[in-house]
Design a protein around this motif. Structure first.
Motif, PDB file in Angstrom:
ATOM      1  N   ASN A 218      -0.056  17.834  -2.011  1.00 18.60           N
ATOM      2  CA  ASN A 218       0.493  17.629  -0.777  1.00 18.60           C
ATOM      3  C   ASN A 218      -0.875  17.558   0.248  1.00 18.60           C
ATOM      4  O   ASN A 218      -1.724  18.532   0.403  1.00 18.60           O
ATOM      5  N   MET A 219      -1.338  16.452   0.918  1.00 21.65           N
ATOM      6  CA  MET A 219      -2.608  16.388   1.687  1.00 21.65           C
ATOM      7  C   MET A 219      -2.418  17.331   3.050  1.00 21.65           C
ATOM      8  O   MET A 219      -3.424  17.893   3.236  1.00 21.65           O
ATOM      9  N   GLN A 220      -1.186  17.511   3.422  1.00 23.51           N
ATOM     10  CA  GLN A 220      -1.081  18.494   4.494  1.00 23.51           C
ATOM     11  C   GLN A 220      -1.458  20.067   4.154  1.00 23.51           C
ATOM     12  O   GLN A 220      -2.301  20.542   4.780  1.00 23.51           O
ATOM     13  N   ASP A 221      -1.284  20.140   2.790  1.00 20.12           N
ATOM     14  CA  ASP A 221      -1.465  21.738   2.368  1.00 20.12           C
ATOM     15  C   ASP A 221      -3.071  21.718   1.985  1.00 20.12           C
ATOM     16  O   ASP A 221      -3.477  22.798   2.742  1.00 20.12           O
ATOM     17  N   GLY A 222      -3.634  20.693   1.712  1.00 18.48           N
ATOM     18  CA  GLY A 222      -5.135  20.510   1.489  1.00 18.48           C
ATOM     19  C   GLY A 222      -5.900  20.595   2.697  1.00 18.48           C
ATOM     20  O   GLY A 222      -6.728  21.350   2.990  1.00 18.48           O
TER      21      GLY A 222
ATOM     22  N   MET B  62       0.810  -1.159  -0.082  1.00 19.46           N
ATOM     23  CA  MET B  62       0.012   0.055   0.072  1.00 19.46           C
ATOM     24  C   MET B  62       0.911   1.445  -0.157  1.00 19.46           C
ATOM     25  O   MET B  62       1.817   1.355   0.856  1.00 19.46           O
ATOM     26  N   LYS B  63       0.453   2.180  -0.710  1.00 15.20           N
ATOM     27  CA  LYS B  63       1.251   3.414  -0.489  1.00 15.20           C
ATOM     28  C   LYS B  63       0.064   4.443  -0.577  1.00 15.20           C
ATOM     29  O   LYS B  63      -0.971   4.528  -1.259  1.00 15.20           O
ATOM     30  N   PHE B  64       0.229   5.591   0.148  1.00 16.54           N
ATOM     31  CA  PHE B  64      -0.522   6.673   0.549  1.00 16.54           C
ATOM     32  C   PHE B  64       0.063   7.820   1.218  1.00 16.54           C
ATOM     33  O   PHE B  64       1.141   7.865   1.616  1.00 16.54           O
ATOM     34  N   SER B  65      -0.595   8.922   1.385  1.00 20.01           N
ATOM     35  CA  SER B  65      -0.217  10.167   1.844  1.00 20.01           C
ATOM     36  C   SER B  65      -1.498  10.611   2.692  1.00 20.01           C
ATOM     37  O   SER B  65      -2.432  10.513   2.443  1.00 20.01           O
ATOM     38  N   ILE B  66      -0.952  11.097   3.921  1.00 19.38           N
ATOM     39  CA  ILE B  66      -2.217  11.269   5.129  1.00 19.38           C
ATOM     40  C   ILE B  66      -1.606  12.380   5.745  1.00 19.38           C
ATOM     41  O   ILE B  66      -0.656  12.717   6.057  1.00 19.38           O
ATOM     42  N   ALA B  67      -2.904  13.111   6.359  1.00 21.97           N
ATOM     43  CA  ALA B  67      -2.576  14.268   6.990  1.00 21.97           C
ATOM     44  C   ALA B  67      -3.748  14.629   8.012  1.00 21.97           C
ATOM     45  O   ALA B  67      -4.946  14.272   7.647  1.00 21.97           O
ATOM     46  N   GLN B  68      -3.558  15.177   9.217  1.00 18.79           N
ATOM     47  CA  GLN B  68      -4.723  15.574   9.929  1.00 18.79           C
ATOM     48  C   GLN B  68      -4.630  16.909  10.637  1.00 18.79           C
ATOM     49  O   GLN B  68      -3.317  17.388  10.931  1.00 18.79           O
TER      50      GLN B  68
ATOM     51  N   ALA C 190     -10.237  17.538  10.751  1.00 22.75           N
ATOM     52  CA  ALA C 190     -10.235  16.778   9.382  1.00 22.75           C
ATOM     53  C   ALA C 190      -9.183  15.871   9.256  1.00 22.75           C
ATOM     54  O   ALA C 190      -7.836  16.187   9.725  1.00 22.75           O
ATOM     55  N   ILE C 191      -9.045  14.503   8.771  1.00 20.97           N
ATOM     56  CA  ILE C 191      -8.144  13.675   8.364  1.00 20.97           C
ATOM     57  C   ILE C 191      -8.337  13.546   6.891  1.00 20.97           C
ATOM     58  O   ILE C 191      -9.752  13.239   6.347  1.00 20.97           O
ATOM     59  N   ALA C 192      -7.228  13.513   6.045  1.00 22.07           N
ATOM     60  CA  ALA C 192      -7.511  13.449   4.674  1.00 22.07           C
ATOM     61  C   ALA C 192      -6.265  12.176   4.083  1.00 22.07           C
ATOM     62  O   ALA C 192      -5.078  12.473   4.681  1.00 22.07           O
ATOM     63  N   MET C 193      -6.465  11.400   3.353  1.00 22.34           N
ATOM     64  CA  MET C 193      -5.677  10.282   2.640  1.00 22.34           C
ATOM     65  C   MET C 193      -5.666  10.300   1.363  1.00 22.34           C
ATOM     66  O   MET C 193      -6.978  10.340   0.843  1.00 22.34           O
ATOM     67  N   GLN C 194      -4.735  10.526   0.599  1.00 19.35           N
ATOM     68  CA  GLN C 194      -4.503  10.078  -0.839  1.00 19.35           C
ATOM     69  C   GLN C 194      -4.009   8.876  -1.101  1.00 19.35           C
ATOM     70  O   GLN C 194      -2.852   8.572  -0.669  1.00 19.35           O
TER      71      GLN C 194
ATOM     72  N   ASP D 282      -7.551   8.393  -5.476  1.00 13.92           N
ATOM     73  CA  ASP D 282      -8.750   8.688  -4.618  1.00 13.92           C
ATOM     74  C   ASP D 282      -8.224   9.286  -3.112  1.00 13.92           C
ATOM     75  O   ASP D 282      -7.113   9.002  -2.990  1.00 13.92           O
ATOM     76  N   VAL D 283      -9.192  10.169  -2.774  1.00 14.45           N
ATOM     77  CA  VAL D 283      -8.756  10.940  -1.526  1.00 14.45           C
ATOM     78  C   VAL D 283     -10.241  10.758  -0.669  1.00 14.45           C
ATOM     79  O   VAL D 283     -11.244  10.652  -0.968  1.00 14.45           O
TER      80      VAL D 283
END
Length: 309
Positions: A213-217, A1-7, A238-242, A187-188
């Motif tokens: 960049n999910m942290q920027d979003g 699995m590969k993803f980027s995540i931020a909260q 919020a938590i977002a993951m791409q 997908d996000v």
């Protein structure tokens, strides 16, 4: 699995922050959870903290290497949060049970499983468009489904902030599960409290989730929510993951690099002004309340097995 995540989380105009959120992942699965403590009842922050910690602990305990039955896991563990909150109410001799919403995402086998109680939401964005959204357990959403009000009337409705389904309180929660959704490259997934989605148009939220960049979003999303809530509003989290193997974000995670055992967990307890009326509840006490419920469930299962024989 590969993803980027931020909260992230903001206090907003409220005197303190009752939102709690976290994500946890290992080589084969990811859990994201967000809880919004209900301010109309005492100690909503405690209920939210119990919700997040209970779900993260259950994920770490049962995902070895993956959750065997994801939908059952979500339904049962969210119901257990309700029991743990009641356990704490009894232990602390509270006059009423703390209450919270919850929304949870579990990703494994390239599929998204999600469940929620209340009006904290999960969105799935694909190619910049909203592919899926959870439906609030709120009075106005119920009236809208029944055709008794229009979408335009929701914002001015006197009961727009009332929900009929939560964790904590006299009634067991009705956990709503979505059908499993296969994930596609790019997908996000966004989990957010009503302090976010209630402040801006849906198209603006979708545009923020297009960030490379999910942290920027997430930061821009919370900036907009904060700006719209200067005098009237709520906590916002919020938590977002791409998702995707071609993810090139600087902080993208590839779980192929992780060991088979052990999990990475990031708790966000919303660093803000402390609650002057906070309940004196330690992490050890929460752990003990969770363990008590687990022990009770274990004894019940053993009793059922004996009866079957």
């Amino acid at each position: 699995m590969k993803f980027s995540i931020a909260q992230g989380s903001r206090q907003g105009p409220r005197p303190y922050n009752q939102d709690r959120l976290a994500y946890s992942y290992h080589r084969h699965a990811i859990l994201m959870v967000l809880a919004d403590g209900m301010g109309g009842h005492q100690h909503g922050d405690v209920a939210a903290e119990i919700a997040v910690k209970t779900m993260v602990e259950a994920f770490q305990r049962e995902s070895g290497p993956m959750i065997a039955h994801p939908a059952q896991f979500l339904r049962e563990q969210i119901a257990q949060v309700h029991d743990v909150i009641e356990n704490v109410r009894v232990r602390k001799k509270l006059s009423e049970s703390p209450r919270t919403t919850i929304v949870v995402a579990l990703i494994q086998h390239n599929k998204l499983f999600c469940a929620h109680v209340g009006d904290s939401r999960l969105y799935l964005y694909r190619n910049g468009l909203e592919e899926f959204q959870t439906q609030d357990h709120s009075v106005v959403q119920s009236l809208l489904r029944e055709g008794r009000i229009t979408a335009e009337q929701i914002e001015r409705h006197p009961h727009r902030n009332k929900i009929y389904n939560c964790l904590g309180g006299d009634k067991p929660p009705q956990v709503e599960l979505a059908d499993p959704m296969p994930l596609s490259e790019g997908d996000v997934i966004l989990l957010c409290s009503d302090g976010v989605w209630n402040t801006m148009p849906a198209i603006t939220m979708a545009q923020h989730m297009l960030a490379a960049n999910m942290q920027d979003g997430v930061t821009r999303l919370l900036d907009d929510a904060d700006a719209a809530s200067i005098t009237v509003g709520d906590n916002m989290s919020a938590i977002a993951m791409q998702w995707g193997e071609r993810n090139t974000a600087p902080l993208a995670v590839s779980t192929l690099d992780l060991p088979d055992d052990g999990a990475t967990t990031m708790l966000n307890q919303a660093g803000a002004m402390p609650n002057p009326h906070a309940l004196d509840l330690t992490d050890d006490e929460i752990e003990k309340a969770i363990a008590d419920i687990q022990d009770a469930l274990g004894r019940t299962r053993q009793h059922i097995k004996k009866e079957e024989f």
